[in-house]
Design a protein around this motif. Structure first.
Motif, mmCIF file in Angstrom:
data_model
loop_
_atom_site.group_PDB
_atom_site.id
_atom_site.type_symbol
_atom_site.label_atom_id
_atom_site.label_comp_id
_atom_site.label_asym_id
_atom_site.label_seq_id
_atom_site.Cartn_x
_atom_site.Cartn_y
_atom_site.Cartn_z
ATOM 1 N N ASP A 1 -21.019 -59.599 -23.416
ATOM 2 C CA ASP A 1 -21.892 -58.677 -22.949
ATOM 3 C C ASP A 1 -22.232 -59.317 -21.323
ATOM 4 O OD1 ASP A 1 -22.512 -56.536 -20.352
ATOM 5 O OD2 ASP A 1 -24.672 -56.988 -21.756
ATOM 6 N N THR A 2 -21.006 -59.223 -20.774
ATOM 7 C CA THR A 2 -20.848 -59.925 -19.348
ATOM 8 C C THR A 2 -21.979 -59.074 -17.803
ATOM 9 O OG1 THR A 2 -18.932 -58.703 -17.489
ATOM 10 C CG2 THR A 2 -18.053 -60.470 -19.340
ATOM 11 N N GLY B 1 -11.263 -63.484 -19.866
ATOM 12 C CA GLY B 1 -11.842 -64.575 -18.877
ATOM 13 C C GLY B 1 -10.939 -63.930 -17.365
ATOM 14 N N PRO B 2 -9.528 -64.465 -17.509
ATOM 15 C CA PRO B 2 -8.676 -63.777 -16.531
ATOM 16 C C PRO B 2 -8.305 -62.686 -15.344
ATOM 17 C CG PRO B 2 -7.383 -64.545 -18.164
ATOM 18 C CD PRO B 2 -8.267 -64.910 -18.729
ATOM 19 N N LEU B 3 -9.346 -61.775 -16.351
ATOM 20 C CA LEU B 3 -9.188 -60.429 -15.197
ATOM 21 C C LEU B 3 -11.336 -60.014 -14.747
ATOM 22 C CD1 LEU B 3 -8.156 -58.060 -18.504
ATOM 23 C CD2 LEU B 3 -6.807 -59.390 -15.900
ATOM 24 N N LEU B 4 -11.974 -61.363 -15.051
ATOM 25 C CA LEU B 4 -12.950 -61.714 -14.479
ATOM 26 C C LEU B 4 -13.007 -61.184 -13.194
ATOM 27 C CD1 LEU B 4 -15.264 -63.435 -16.976
ATOM 28 C CD2 LEU B 4 -14.275 -61.430 -17.207
ATOM 29 N N ARG B 5 -12.275 -62.127 -12.225
ATOM 30 C CA ARG B 5 -12.974 -62.444 -10.864
ATOM 31 C C ARG B 5 -12.359 -60.565 -10.410
ATOM 32 N NH1 ARG B 5 -9.378 -66.226 -7.370
ATOM 33 N NH2 ARG B 5 -10.390 -67.633 -8.519
ATOM 34 N N GLY C 1 -16.666 -53.764 -9.821
ATOM 35 C CA GLY C 1 -18.130 -52.999 -10.345
ATOM 36 C C GLY C 1 -17.814 -53.634 -11.855
ATOM 37 N N ILE C 2 -17.314 -54.377 -12.731
ATOM 38 C CA ILE C 2 -17.269 -53.696 -13.939
ATOM 39 C C ILE C 2 -17.159 -54.551 -14.481
ATOM 40 C CG2 ILE C 2 -15.346 -53.919 -15.891
ATOM 41 C CD1 ILE C 2 -12.641 -52.827 -14.029
ATOM 42 N N ARG C 3 -18.158 -54.362 -15.499
ATOM 43 C CA ARG C 3 -19.332 -54.986 -17.403
ATOM 44 C C ARG C 3 -18.244 -54.901 -18.475
ATOM 45 N NH1 ARG C 3 -24.517 -52.809 -18.801
ATOM 46 N NH2 ARG C 3 -24.992 -54.039 -21.108
ATOM 47 N N TRP C 4 -17.758 -56.111 -18.862
ATOM 48 C CA TRP C 4 -17.764 -55.926 -19.847
ATOM 49 C C TRP C 4 -18.609 -56.617 -21.036
ATOM 50 C CZ3 TRP C 4 -12.497 -55.061 -20.512
ATOM 51 C CH2 TRP C 4 -11.725 -55.627 -19.279
ATOM 52 N N VAL C 5 -18.463 -55.071 -21.859
ATOM 53 C CA VAL C 5 -19.014 -55.622 -23.448
ATOM 54 C C VAL C 5 -17.987 -55.754 -24.369
ATOM 55 C CG1 VAL C 5 -21.483 -54.372 -22.663
ATOM 56 C CG2 VAL C 5 -19.260 -53.270 -23.680
#
Length: 282
Positions: A18-19, A46-50, A56-60
């Motif tokens: 959970d980011t 990881g390459p999409l986190l920036r 305003g996207i949270r990844w789970v």
């Protein structure tokens, strides 16, 4: 990134990522549940986190059963991903969310859309497979010989697939030059998720491939949420005919075909896919 173990009924465990739980994104505009490929663990891309932070996207996400820290579940089908995704969302207090999957994660993302219509806002499938035996699709056509052989072995049952994997070796010919360039660049991230996925053996990969060549347990035509399909025209692992087939079956689906891309380089279109998600659910 916060990692936790979610205990399910029956003693099964899912390892969850959970980011948004670290305080950087207290009020995310959108939660996206990541469905990873084969063989990977579930660490969000990881390459999409920036780009995600900007939008305003949270990844789970979670390790699929048999990978990383998640308990194996022999005999699981593609549809089982919907129950696992719902359990993860429930545990994190998430009501509605989008789903994105790459490669083997594509079918699992579509399963979430088909079986969780009240919760899934939109689906992105990148280089994803169509159902095995899909009417009007030559399912193996265009696959590299090694990739087709592995899936044909799975179609022969668990024993045949286990025997195949005992002697299987990496085949660089499954990737086109653009894929190799992507893997040498920002998508070298795959080094972080492939090694741990097979560190304890090919069990997760075997269960995945058996699920792909069995009935999915759900119909992608029942996805009512918006669907975006990304596919490379030169994909040697999942040929683009799979993306075209899915685009014809999923109501309102949009297919973005990148003619010169392969299985990995097509991820160059993933940041734009996040923009697409944000535009539709924002």
């Amino acid at each position: 990134m916060i990692e936790t173990d979610l205990e399910l009924d029956g003693g099964r465990r899912l390892h969850v990522y959970d980011t948004g739980a670290d305080g950087r994104e207290e009020n995310p505009r959108l939660t996206v549940l990541w469905q990873h490929g084969t063989p990977n663990i579930g660490t969000p891309p990881g390459p999409l986190l920036r780009a995600s932070a900007r939008l305003g996207i949270r990844w789970v996400s979670y390790d699929r059963p048999g990978y990383g820290g998640s308990t194996s579940r022999p005999g699981r089908d593609v549809a089982s991903a919907a129950g696992d995704a719902a359990a993860v969302a429930d545990a994190l207090g998430i009501g509605r969310f989008a789903v994105m999957g790459h490669s083997g994660g594509g079918p699992h993302a579509l399963a979430c859309g088909a079986l969780l219509p009240e919760r899934v806002l939109a689906v992105v499938s990148v280089a994803g497979l169509a159902p095995f035996g899909a009417e009007g699709l030559d399912w193996f056509a265009g696959m590299t010989p090694s990739g087709a052989a592995g899936l044909r072995a799975a179609a022969g049952g668990r024993a045949a697939k286990e025997a195949y994997e005992a002697d299987a070796a990496y085949d660089p010919e499954m990737f086109i030059p653009a894929d190799h360039a992507a893997l040498a660049g920002e998508w070298s991230w795959f080094d972080e998720v492939v090694g741990p996925a097979v560190a304890d053996g090919p069990g997760g990969l075997i269960d995945d491939d058996l699920a792909y060549v069995a009935p999915w347990g759900c119909d992608p035509a029942r996805v009512v949420a918006p669907v975006l399909l990304l596919h490379g025209g030169e994909d040697r692992i999942v040929p683009s005919a799979h993306g075209r087939w899915l685009a014809d079956r999923c109501p309102g689906a949009e297919l973005r075909l990148a003619p010169a891309d392969g299985h990995i380089s097509v991820l160059g279109g993933a940041p734009a896919a996040l923009e697409w998600l944000a535009d539709r659910v924002g």
